[in-house]
Design a protein around this motif. Structure first.
Motif, mmCIF file in Angstrom:
data_model
loop_
_atom_site.group_PDB
_atom_site.id
_atom_site.type_symbol
_atom_site.label_atom_id
_atom_site.label_comp_id
_atom_site.label_asym_id
_atom_site.label_seq_id
_atom_site.Cartn_x
_atom_site.Cartn_y
_atom_site.Cartn_z
ATOM 1 N N SER A 1 5.177 -0.680 3.245
ATOM 2 C CA SER A 1 4.294 0.363 3.793
ATOM 3 C C SER A 1 5.096 1.509 4.402
ATOM 4 O O SER A 1 4.687 2.672 4.321
ATOM 5 C CB SER A 1 3.302 -0.222 4.804
ATOM 6 O OG SER A 1 3.984 -0.875 5.839
ATOM 7 N N LEU A 2 6.243 1.195 4.992
ATOM 8 C CA LEU A 2 7.096 2.259 5.545
ATOM 9 C C LEU A 2 7.728 3.082 4.419
ATOM 10 O O LEU A 2 7.808 4.308 4.503
ATOM 11 C CB LEU A 2 8.200 1.641 6.415
ATOM 12 C CG LEU A 2 7.747 1.158 7.790
ATOM 13 C CD1 LEU A 2 8.766 0.196 8.389
ATOM 14 C CD2 LEU A 2 7.521 2.335 8.733
ATOM 15 N N ALA B 1 2.614 -4.964 7.709
ATOM 16 C CA ALA B 1 2.796 -5.821 6.532
ATOM 17 C C ALA B 1 1.472 -5.984 5.789
ATOM 18 O O ALA B 1 1.431 -5.917 4.546
ATOM 19 C CB ALA B 1 3.340 -7.181 6.973
ATOM 20 N N PHE B 2 0.372 -6.181 6.528
ATOM 21 C CA PHE B 2 -0.951 -6.308 5.887
ATOM 22 C C PHE B 2 -1.236 -5.062 5.044
ATOM 23 O O PHE B 2 -1.679 -5.142 3.889
ATOM 24 C CB PHE B 2 -2.033 -6.486 6.966
ATOM 25 C CG PHE B 2 -3.426 -6.485 6.417
ATOM 26 C CD1 PHE B 2 -4.017 -7.672 5.980
ATOM 27 C CD2 PHE B 2 -4.146 -5.303 6.288
ATOM 28 C CE1 PHE B 2 -5.295 -7.674 5.432
ATOM 29 C CE2 PHE B 2 -5.421 -5.290 5.740
ATOM 30 C CZ PHE B 2 -6.005 -6.481 5.314
ATOM 31 N N VAL B 3 -0.961 -3.917 5.623
ATOM 32 C CA VAL B 3 -1.210 -2.643 4.936
ATOM 33 C C VAL B 3 -0.326 -2.527 3.688
ATOM 34 O O VAL B 3 -0.799 -2.147 2.608
ATOM 35 C CB VAL B 3 -0.977 -1.477 5.940
ATOM 36 C CG1 VAL B 3 -0.837 -0.148 5.227
ATOM 37 C CG2 VAL B 3 -2.123 -1.429 6.943
ATOM 38 N N GLY B 4 0.940 -2.903 3.821
ATOM 39 C CA GLY B 4 1.840 -2.858 2.670
ATOM 40 C C GLY B 4 1.366 -3.760 1.545
ATOM 41 O O GLY B 4 1.393 -3.387 0.362
ATOM 42 N N GLU B 5 0.888 -4.932 1.902
ATOM 43 C CA GLU B 5 0.467 -5.922 0.909
ATOM 44 C C GLU B 5 -0.838 -5.517 0.224
ATOM 45 O O GLU B 5 -1.142 -6.001 -0.864
ATOM 46 C CB GLU B 5 0.305 -7.281 1.614
ATOM 47 C CG GLU B 5 0.432 -8.440 0.686
ATOM 48 C CD GLU B 5 0.556 -9.785 1.423
ATOM 49 O OE1 GLU B 5 0.660 -9.781 2.669
ATOM 50 O OE2 GLU B 5 0.538 -10.807 0.730
ATOM 51 N N HIS B 6 -1.608 -4.634 0.865
ATOM 52 C CA HIS B 6 -2.907 -4.232 0.308
ATOM 53 C C HIS B 6 -2.909 -2.786 -0.181
ATOM 54 O O HIS B 6 -3.945 -2.118 -0.167
ATOM 55 C CB HIS B 6 -4.017 -4.480 1.340
ATOM 56 C CG HIS B 6 -4.244 -5.937 1.594
ATOM 57 N ND1 HIS B 6 -3.500 -6.661 2.502
ATOM 58 C CD2 HIS B 6 -5.094 -6.819 1.011
ATOM 59 C CE1 HIS B 6 -3.900 -7.920 2.484
ATOM 60 N NE2 HIS B 6 -4.858 -8.046 1.588
ATOM 61 N N GLY B 7 -1.744 -2.293 -0.581
ATOM 62 C CA GLY B 7 -1.689 -0.999 -1.268
ATOM 63 C C GLY B 7 -1.657 0.218 -0.367
ATOM 64 O O GLY B 7 -1.824 1.350 -0.841
ATOM 65 N N GLY B 8 -1.441 0.014 0.939
ATOM 66 C CA GLY B 8 -1.501 1.152 1.866
ATOM 67 C C GLY B 8 -0.141 1.569 2.396
ATOM 68 O O GLY B 8 0.901 1.100 1.940
ATOM 69 N N ALA B 9 -0.184 2.464 3.375
ATOM 70 C CA ALA B 9 1.048 3.039 3.921
ATOM 71 C C ALA B 9 0.934 3.195 5.432
ATOM 72 O O ALA B 9 -0.161 3.223 5.991
ATOM 73 C CB ALA B 9 1.315 4.405 3.284
ATOM 74 N N ARG C 1 -11.668 1.717 -4.487
ATOM 75 C CA ARG C 1 -10.728 0.948 -3.668
ATOM 76 C C ARG C 1 -10.785 1.386 -2.205
ATOM 77 O O ARG C 1 -11.110 2.542 -1.922
ATOM 78 C CB ARG C 1 -9.299 1.172 -4.179
ATOM 79 C CG ARG C 1 -8.953 0.405 -5.434
ATOM 80 C CD ARG C 1 -7.574 0.778 -5.940
ATOM 81 N NE ARG C 1 -7.578 2.095 -6.560
ATOM 82 C CZ ARG C 1 -6.552 2.932 -6.534
ATOM 83 N NH1 ARG C 1 -5.447 2.620 -5.884
ATOM 84 N NH2 ARG C 1 -6.633 4.098 -7.136
ATOM 85 N N VAL C 2 -10.461 0.433 -1.336
ATOM 86 C CA VAL C 2 -10.247 0.763 0.076
ATOM 87 C C VAL C 2 -8.740 0.724 0.287
ATOM 88 O O VAL C 2 -8.089 -0.275 -0.018
ATOM 89 C CB VAL C 2 -10.930 -0.261 1.008
ATOM 90 C CG1 VAL C 2 -10.720 0.138 2.477
ATOM 91 C CG2 VAL C 2 -12.409 -0.394 0.690
ATOM 92 N N ILE C 3 -8.196 1.829 0.768
ATOM 93 C CA ILE C 3 -6.739 1.887 1.009
ATOM 94 C C ILE C 3 -6.498 1.849 2.517
ATOM 95 O O ILE C 3 -7.003 2.708 3.252
ATOM 96 C CB ILE C 3 -6.129 3.154 0.368
ATOM 97 C CG1 ILE C 3 -6.342 3.076 -1.157
ATOM 98 C CG2 ILE C 3 -4.645 3.276 0.711
ATOM 99 C CD1 ILE C 3 -5.730 4.198 -1.955
ATOM 100 N N GLY D 1 -5.598 8.296 -4.422
ATOM 101 C CA GLY D 1 -5.473 6.992 -5.090
ATOM 102 C C GLY D 1 -4.307 6.158 -4.612
ATOM 103 O O GLY D 1 -4.117 5.037 -5.078
ATOM 104 N N GLY D 2 -3.451 6.707 -3.748
ATOM 105 C CA GLY D 2 -2.317 5.930 -3.247
ATOM 106 C C GLY D 2 -1.285 5.702 -4.325
ATOM 107 O O GLY D 2 -0.960 6.609 -5.103
ATOM 108 N N SER D 3 -0.803 4.472 -4.421
ATOM 109 C CA SER D 3 0.278 4.213 -5.390
ATOM 110 C C SER D 3 -0.217 4.141 -6.834
ATOM 111 O O SER D 3 0.583 4.148 -7.759
ATOM 112 C CB SER D 3 1.059 2.954 -5.015
ATOM 113 O OG SER D 3 0.210 1.987 -4.515
#
Ligand code: SF4
Length: 399
Positions: free
Chosen positions: A376-377, A151-159, A136-138, A176-178
């Motif tokens: 993301s926040l 918002a883009f980052v939040g929607e794609h699994g990032g922070a 995955r790319v986080i 691995g993030g979430s």
């Protein structure tokens, strides 16, 4: 950048003392309904009227707490556009956030345009899929980015990250993030918009800036962000080509010159400075870390600080009282020119308007953008164990 119409002429004719007195009077008149926030890089004539002084995220959190405590309805953010967006995201729906000059943008945040980010994301995934990549790319974005990118980052699994917690957020993502990383998975991080914070943080974690990172330049005429498929495949971190126009002015030779002139001088720089500067400095850290270092410095110690000039001048003035010498790392005009657009005239104009029942320069984030920005926040807050956003905004947000 947004356009700010000229103010009525009478504001330009007022003296500094008249402006200060009028702002103080309006602030008293608006009372608990108003919170004024001042960023560390803001000029003194504005900061003197602020209820809180701090970095962008801390200010938004303090505003949310103050609103909760006093029921304030107006937050005037003497900072730049993305900071006002963050304050709007973190405060309740019925609170109005105001940026006194709409043209106070952030050149770094503007370097990551939403459409360019979506385009890069798709191209990078195209390269990885063509090679049979398993993983995955986080996406991780610095606080200094638009709400659309958060918002883009939040929607794609990032922070989101700040300069204080970027290392913890990157460590979370590499794990691995979430969703915990599976044994057969590779994790890559795409870091927006500040290449320097991304590079400095990943390098401090042991990633090689040359062999394990690459730079995506959305304006590269060759296309593909100026990268080759091999660049994408070999990189653990794909850095967006953005920078802070203030911190990029500090150069490695400035550190050399300071050290040659006075070997006892300690150099501390912000991690938005380029890698070569951070490598030569004695310390690197966020505005809060810099502030604490200087405030706790031993009497007689000498410091050269690589960050925005208004903050350095304020630190120097206070430190001199404790026999601590502080100077800016370079004599270049390292000032945030966009933040400098917020002046006492614009602050008074916003307060006059509020007192007369009119809201000017409101910064409002749309519902969908707010929802995913909060994701993301919130992930950042969960990673760092910090306090939660305002409850009514956090409610119902997916992790
Ligand atoms: S100092 Fe740099 S990152 Fe901060 S607001 Fe100004 S341009 Fe943006």
């Amino acid at each position: 950048m947004l356009w700010q119409p000229s103010l009525p002429e009478r504001y330009q004719k007022m003296t500094d003392d008249e402006l200060a007195a009028a702002i103080t009077a309006r602030k008293a008149e608006l009372g608990d309904r108003l919170v004024i926030l001042g960023h560390h890089y803001q000029q003194d004539d504005v900061v003197r009227h602020a209820d809180f002084l701090g970095d962008s995220f801390k200010l938004s959190q303090l505003a949310a707490e103050k609103v909760d405590e006093t029921g304030a309805k107006f937050v005037v953010f003497c900072g730049v556009h993305f900071m006002a967006e963050s304050a709007d995201i973190l405060t309740p729906e019925d609170v109005t956030v105001i940026l006194p000059d709409l043209s106070a943008g952030c050149s770094m945040a503007d370097m990551a345009a939403y459409d360019d980010v979506v385009d890069a994301w798709e191209q990078i995934h195209g390269v990885l899929e063509a090679d049979g990549f398993v993983g995955r790319v986080i996406p991780i974005t610095y606080m200094n980015s638009s709400a659309a990118i958060k918002a883009f980052v939040g929607e794609h699994g990032g922070a989101v990250c700040t300069s204080s917690n970027a290392d913890a957020v990157l460590a979370w993502a590499f794990a691995g993030g979430s969703e915990p990383r599976r044994d057969d998975e590779q994790i890559k991080i795409m870091f927006f918009p500040d290449q320097h914070l991304g590079r400095n943080t990943a390098a401090a974690m042991g990633y090689d800036p040359v062999t394990q990172m690459c730079l995506w330049d959305p304006r590269d005429p060759r296309g593909a962000g100026g990268t080759t498929p091999d660049d994408i495949l070999r990189s653990a971190v794909i850095l967006w080509k953005g920078h802070c126009s203030v911190h990029k002015l500090f150069r490695p030779e400035h550190v050399d010159q300071i050290k040659a002139h006075d070997p006892t001088m300690q150099v501390v720089v912000h991690p938005e400075c380029m890698y070569e500067v951070v490598q030569k400095a004695d310390h690197a850290g966020s505005t809060e870390k810099i502030r604490k270092l200087i405030e706790n410095a031993e009497p007689g110690s000498r410091w050269a600080v690589g960050t925005e000039v208004h903050m350095v001048n304020r630190l120097a003035k206070e430190a001199a009282k404790r026999d601590v010498y502080v100077r800016i790392l370079s004599e270049c005009q390292c000032l945030c020119t966009t933040m400098y657009r917020i002046d006492p005239q614009h602050l008074l104009w916003t307060l006059d308007s509020l007192a007369n029942g009119e809201v000017v320069n409101q910064i409002k984030v749309d519902e969908r953008t707010r929802k995913w920005s909060l994701v993301s926040l919130q992930r950042m807050l969960d990673i760092t164990g910090a306090a939660k956003p305002a409850p009514d905004r956090a409610a119902g947000v997916a992790k």
